[in-house]
Design an enzyme around this catalytic site. Structure first.
Site, short mmCIF file in Angstrom:
data_model
loop_
_atom_site.label_atom_id
_atom_site.label_comp_id
_atom_site.label_asym_id
_atom_site.label_seq_id
_atom_site.Cartn_x
_atom_site.Cartn_y
_atom_site.Cartn_z
N GLY A 1 14.20 17.15 31.64
CA GLY A 1 14.87 17.27 30.35
C GLY A 1 14.29 16.38 29.26
CD GLU B 1 13.90 19.09 39.75
OE1 GLU B 1 13.65 20.01 38.98
OE2 GLU B 1 15.03 18.61 39.89
N GLY C 1 14.88 23.89 34.43
CA GLY C 1 16.19 23.64 33.85
C GLY C 1 16.31 24.33 32.50
N GLY C 2 16.12 23.57 31.44
CA GLY C 2 16.32 24.05 30.06
C GLY C 2 15.67 25.40 29.77
CB SER D 1 9.45 18.93 30.81
OG SER D 1 10.47 18.00 30.49
CD GLU E 1 20.63 16.82 35.67
OE1 GLU E 1 21.31 17.81 35.97
OE2 GLU E 1 19.63 16.87 34.92
CG ASN F 1 19.47 23.33 37.96
OD1 ASN F 1 20.64 23.70 37.96
ND2 ASN F 1 19.12 22.05 38.06
CD1 TRP F 2 20.24 29.02 34.02
CD2 TRP F 2 22.12 30.23 34.34
NE1 TRP F 2 19.94 30.34 33.78
CE2 TRP F 2 21.07 31.10 33.98
CE3 TRP F 2 23.38 30.75 34.59
CZ2 TRP F 2 21.27 32.48 33.85
CZ3 TRP F 2 23.57 32.12 34.48
CH2 TRP F 2 22.53 32.97 34.11
CE LYS F 3 19.16 20.51 34.83
NZ LYS F 3 18.45 19.34 34.35
CG HIS G 1 19.21 18.15 40.16
ND1 HIS G 1 19.41 17.26 39.12
CD2 HIS G 1 18.31 19.06 39.71
CE1 HIS G 1 18.65 17.63 38.09
NE2 HIS G 1 17.97 18.71 38.43
P1 PGA Z 1 14.20 20.63 32.91
O1 PGA Z 1 15.12 20.36 34.21
O2 PGA Z 1 13.35 21.84 33.21
O3 PGA Z 1 15.18 20.89 31.80
O4 PGA Z 1 13.38 19.41 32.68
C1 PGA Z 1 14.62 20.55 35.51
C2 PGA Z 1 15.71 20.29 36.52
O5 PGA Z 1 16.58 19.45 36.28
O6 PGA Z 1 15.73 20.91 37.59
#
Ligand code: PGA
Length: 250
Positions: free
Chosen positions: A173, A167, A234-235, A213, A97, A10-12, A95
């Site tokens: 993050g 999640e 994500g990251g 994470s 966010e 997930n590149w956001k 998600h």
């Molecule tokens: P993260 O994000 O791996 O950077 O913690 C996961 C996500 O938001 O799907």
């Protein structure tokens, strides 16, 4: 249980079209032998070019969000058909966010899941508790509610196309990954909720990904858990070398 393993990036709000294409060219040779399906949720602007670059590889391109209607006066929104036209095959919905920053409700997310299924996009429905909710012992209640409301009115024959992502908001993050035990416990609860809503055999077919994470160092112990069928990353999905390590540890 022989469920399909999936590693979804997930590149956001990261990467231009050129960066996305370069990434796919670097990732492809590293993951050709992967046992897990490789999903990549790129920004809307990169979906078309990323799909073309992914071509016949085993990388599947998708989106990070969409609206529940097919068209209308919704400035700044995007529809399932627009995503499909660009080559998207899946979409992340609900998600944290989107829930917390953009105040999306379970009811709205449910309409999006229904629409995605109608228009042949695999929905990845995200659920998860905040740190406060976990401290208050509300984790099970929150997950049950988000699953019940998110999958409301979805027929049993369609629900096996849904991918669920657990999640925990406190792990996203933050570098604070859930322990394999915490993840397993939550995933098992999610599967029980699916069982109660549909049936045990349906629940056993649904892939449940862990997100928060995830790194090359922790993926193996997470996916070794019975109910953890992969990860939403994500990251660590932004770097092709690191992301391929995660995929190849799965
Ligand atoms: P993260 O994000 O791996 O950077 O913690 C996961 C996500 O938001 O799907």
């Amino acid at each position: 249980m022989n469920r399909q393993k999936i590693i979804a990036g997930n590149w956001k709000m990261h990467k231009t079209v050129q960066e996305a294409v370069d990434f796919i060219h670097l990732l492809t040779p590293k993951v050709t032998a992967s046992k897990a399906l490789v999903f990549l949720a790129v920004p809307f602007t990169a979906i078309g070019h990323a799909s073309a670059a992914a071509g016949n590889t085993n990388i599947i391109i998708g989106a990070q969000n969409m609206h529940s209607d097919t068209q209308g006066a919704y400035t700044g929104e995007i529809s399932s058909l627009m995503l499909r036209e660009q080559g998207a095959e899946f979409v992340i919905l609900g998600h944290s966010e989107r829930r917390h920053i953009f105040l999306e409700t379970d009811a709205f997310i449910n309409l999006k899941v229904i629409r995605a299924l109608q228009d042949d996009l695999i929905p990845i429905l995200c659920v998860g508790e905040t740190e406060h909710q976990r401290e208050q012992n509300l984790t099970h209640k929150v997950l049950k509610e988000q699953i019940e409301k998110g999958l409301h009115k979805i027929p049993e024959q369609d629900v096996t196309k849904v991918v669920l992502a657990y999640e925990p908001v406190w792990a996203i993050g933050t570098g604070k990954v859930a322990t394999p035990q915490i993840a397993q416990e939550a995933h098992h609860h999610c599967r029980n909720c699916l069982s109660a809503l549909f049936s045990k055999s349906v629940a056993n077919k649904i892939s449940i990904l862990y997100g928060g994470s995830v790194k090359p160092e922790n993926i193996a112990s997470l996916v070794s858990q019975e109910d953890v069928d992969g990860a939403l990353v994500g990251g660590a999905s932004l770097d092709p070398k690191i992301f391929s390590e995660i995929i190849n540890h799965c």
